[in-house]
Motif scaffolding. Sequence first.
Motif, PDB file in Angstrom:
ATOM      1  N   ILE A 168       0.851  -1.185   0.000  1.00 23.30           N
ATOM      2  CA  ILE A 168       0.000   0.000   0.000  1.00 23.30           C
ATOM      3  C   ILE A 168       0.887   1.235   0.000  1.00 23.30           C
ATOM      4  O   ILE A 168       1.700   1.432   0.896  1.00 23.30           O
ATOM      5  CB  ILE A 168      -0.933   0.008   1.230  1.00 23.30           C
ATOM      6  N   GLU A 169       0.703   2.021  -1.044  1.00 25.24           N
ATOM      7  CA  GLU A 169       1.448   3.268  -1.148  1.00 25.24           C
ATOM      8  C   GLU A 169       0.863   4.269  -0.157  1.00 25.24           C
ATOM      9  O   GLU A 169      -0.349   4.303   0.050  1.00 25.24           O
ATOM     10  CB  GLU A 169       1.338   3.829  -2.574  1.00 25.24           C
ATOM     11  N   PRO A 170       1.711   5.101   0.411  1.00 24.37           N
ATOM     12  CA  PRO A 170       1.171   6.130   1.313  1.00 24.37           C
ATOM     13  C   PRO A 170       0.224   7.055   0.549  1.00 24.37           C
ATOM     14  O   PRO A 170       0.555   7.543  -0.518  1.00 24.37           O
ATOM     15  CB  PRO A 170       2.406   6.901   1.784  1.00 24.37           C
ATOM     16  N   ALA A 171      -0.944   7.240   1.079  1.00 24.46           N
ATOM     17  CA  ALA A 171      -1.957   8.070   0.421  1.00 24.46           C
ATOM     18  C   ALA A 171      -1.955   9.465   1.008  1.00 24.46           C
ATOM     19  O   ALA A 171      -1.709   9.649   2.203  1.00 24.46           O
ATOM     20  CB  ALA A 171      -3.334   7.440   0.581  1.00 24.46           C
ATOM     21  N   GLN A 172      -2.209  10.426   0.156  1.00 25.44           N
ATOM     22  CA  GLN A 172      -2.373  11.804   0.601  1.00 25.44           C
ATOM     23  C   GLN A 172      -3.835  11.987   0.978  1.00 25.44           C
ATOM     24  O   GLN A 172      -4.678  12.177   0.123  1.00 25.44           O
ATOM     25  CB  GLN A 172      -1.979  12.776  -0.513  1.00 25.44           C
ATOM     26  N   ILE A 173      -4.104  11.893   2.236  1.00 21.72           N
ATOM     27  CA  ILE A 173      -5.482  11.996   2.700  1.00 21.72           C
ATOM     28  C   ILE A 173      -5.768  13.446   3.060  1.00 21.72           C
ATOM     29  O   ILE A 173      -5.040  14.047   3.847  1.00 21.72           O
ATOM     30  CB  ILE A 173      -5.720  11.079   3.918  1.00 21.72           C
ATOM     31  N   PRO A 174      -6.803  14.007   2.459  1.00 21.05           N
ATOM     32  CA  PRO A 174      -7.132  15.390   2.774  1.00 21.05           C
ATOM     33  C   PRO A 174      -7.529  15.535   4.238  1.00 21.05           C
ATOM     34  O   PRO A 174      -8.151  14.629   4.792  1.00 21.05           O
ATOM     35  CB  PRO A 174      -8.304  15.717   1.849  1.00 21.05           C
ATOM     36  N   PRO A 175      -7.157  16.623   4.852  1.00 20.36           N
ATOM     37  CA  PRO A 175      -7.517  16.795   6.264  1.00 20.36           C
ATOM     38  C   PRO A 175      -9.027  16.862   6.443  1.00 20.36           C
ATOM     39  O   PRO A 175      -9.734  17.438   5.624  1.00 20.36           O
ATOM     40  CB  PRO A 175      -6.861  18.121   6.659  1.00 20.36           C
ATOM     41  N   ALA A 176      -9.479  16.225   7.484  1.00 18.76           N
ATOM     42  CA  ALA A 176     -10.916  16.203   7.752  1.00 18.76           C
ATOM     43  C   ALA A 176     -11.363  17.563   8.256  1.00 18.76           C
ATOM     44  O   ALA A 176     -10.690  18.186   9.079  1.00 18.76           O
ATOM     45  CB  ALA A 176     -11.239  15.132   8.793  1.00 18.76           C
ATOM     46  N   GLU A 177     -12.474  18.001   7.717  1.00 18.46           N
ATOM     47  CA  GLU A 177     -13.030  19.265   8.167  1.00 18.46           C
ATOM     48  C   GLU A 177     -13.880  18.994   9.397  1.00 18.46           C
ATOM     49  O   GLU A 177     -14.643  18.049   9.444  1.00 18.46           O
ATOM     50  CB  GLU A 177     -13.882  19.883   7.063  1.00 18.46           C
ATOM     51  N   LEU A 180      -8.278   6.389  -4.395  1.00 18.41           N
ATOM     52  CA  LEU A 180      -7.386   5.830  -3.369  1.00 18.41           C
ATOM     53  C   LEU A 180      -7.491   6.570  -2.044  1.00 18.41           C
ATOM     54  O   LEU A 180      -7.498   5.954  -0.978  1.00 18.41           O
ATOM     55  CB  LEU A 180      -5.942   5.841  -3.875  1.00 18.41           C
ATOM     56  N   ALA A 181      -7.586   7.887  -2.106  1.00 14.86           N
ATOM     57  CA  ALA A 181      -7.623   8.677  -0.872  1.00 14.86           C
ATOM     58  C   ALA A 181      -8.857   8.389  -0.030  1.00 14.86           C
ATOM     59  O   ALA A 181      -8.859   8.594   1.177  1.00 14.86           O
ATOM     60  CB  ALA A 181      -7.568  10.166  -1.211  1.00 14.86           C
ATOM     61  N   TYR A 182      -9.917   7.904  -0.666  1.00 16.40           N
ATOM     62  CA  TYR A 182     -11.171   7.653   0.048  1.00 16.40           C
ATOM     63  C   TYR A 182     -11.527   6.174   0.100  1.00 16.40           C
ATOM     64  O   TYR A 182     -12.696   5.825   0.234  1.00 16.40           O
ATOM     65  CB  TYR A 182     -12.313   8.431  -0.618  1.00 16.40           C
ATOM     66  N   SER A 183     -10.557   5.302   0.000  1.00 17.23           N
ATOM     67  CA  SER A 183     -10.813   3.863  -0.007  1.00 17.23           C
ATOM     68  C   SER A 183     -11.677   3.393   1.154  1.00 17.23           C
ATOM     69  O   SER A 183     -12.676   2.700   0.935  1.00 17.23           O
ATOM     70  CB  SER A 183      -9.511   3.069  -0.002  1.00 17.23           C
TER      71      SER A 183
END
Length: 167
Positions: A9-18, A158-161
């Motif tokens: 699993i590649e490191p994902a850029q997950i957007p910060p949660a609002e 990917l960011a929202y898997s």
Amino acid sequence: YIFSRRIVIEPAQIPPAEKTHNILESVKEYFYLIKNEKPFISFASKRLIFLLGFSMTIPLLPMYFVRVVDASDSWIAAINTTKTIIMVFGYFFWSNLQGHKGSKPVLLLSTFGVAIYPILVGASTNVWTILLLAAVLGIFQSGLDLVFFEELMKTIPLAYSPTFVSF
């Protein structure tokens, strides 16, 4: 276990949660995110139709085993256990075939195998035959599960898997 150890699993850029304090707003955002992924919606709706059709036969089989075949509880448990154990081994076969031939042949073959199972079971009243058919079903069911999971993962960002898999 063997397959899960091979996953990279590649490191994902997950957007910060609002931060939202309104649960209704959070639910709206959740469904808005899902609604905007057309490939996912298409896949999920087709899978839902397939599962509804397939799942309608599932409760009928134990009733058939008890009322027509006169199978005991231990026989029904053996049938289900056999199918489940064989599914584990079926993943090796189907993942190898999928790697060589792609998803389409695996989907076609495994769908045919799963679809013909209730017909063959309905033609038999021998518990040993049904046990053998359950083993064959396990092989085909694992192929179907493998293809559906692979195709699911192709349709989600990917960011929202986790979000899409949970849906």
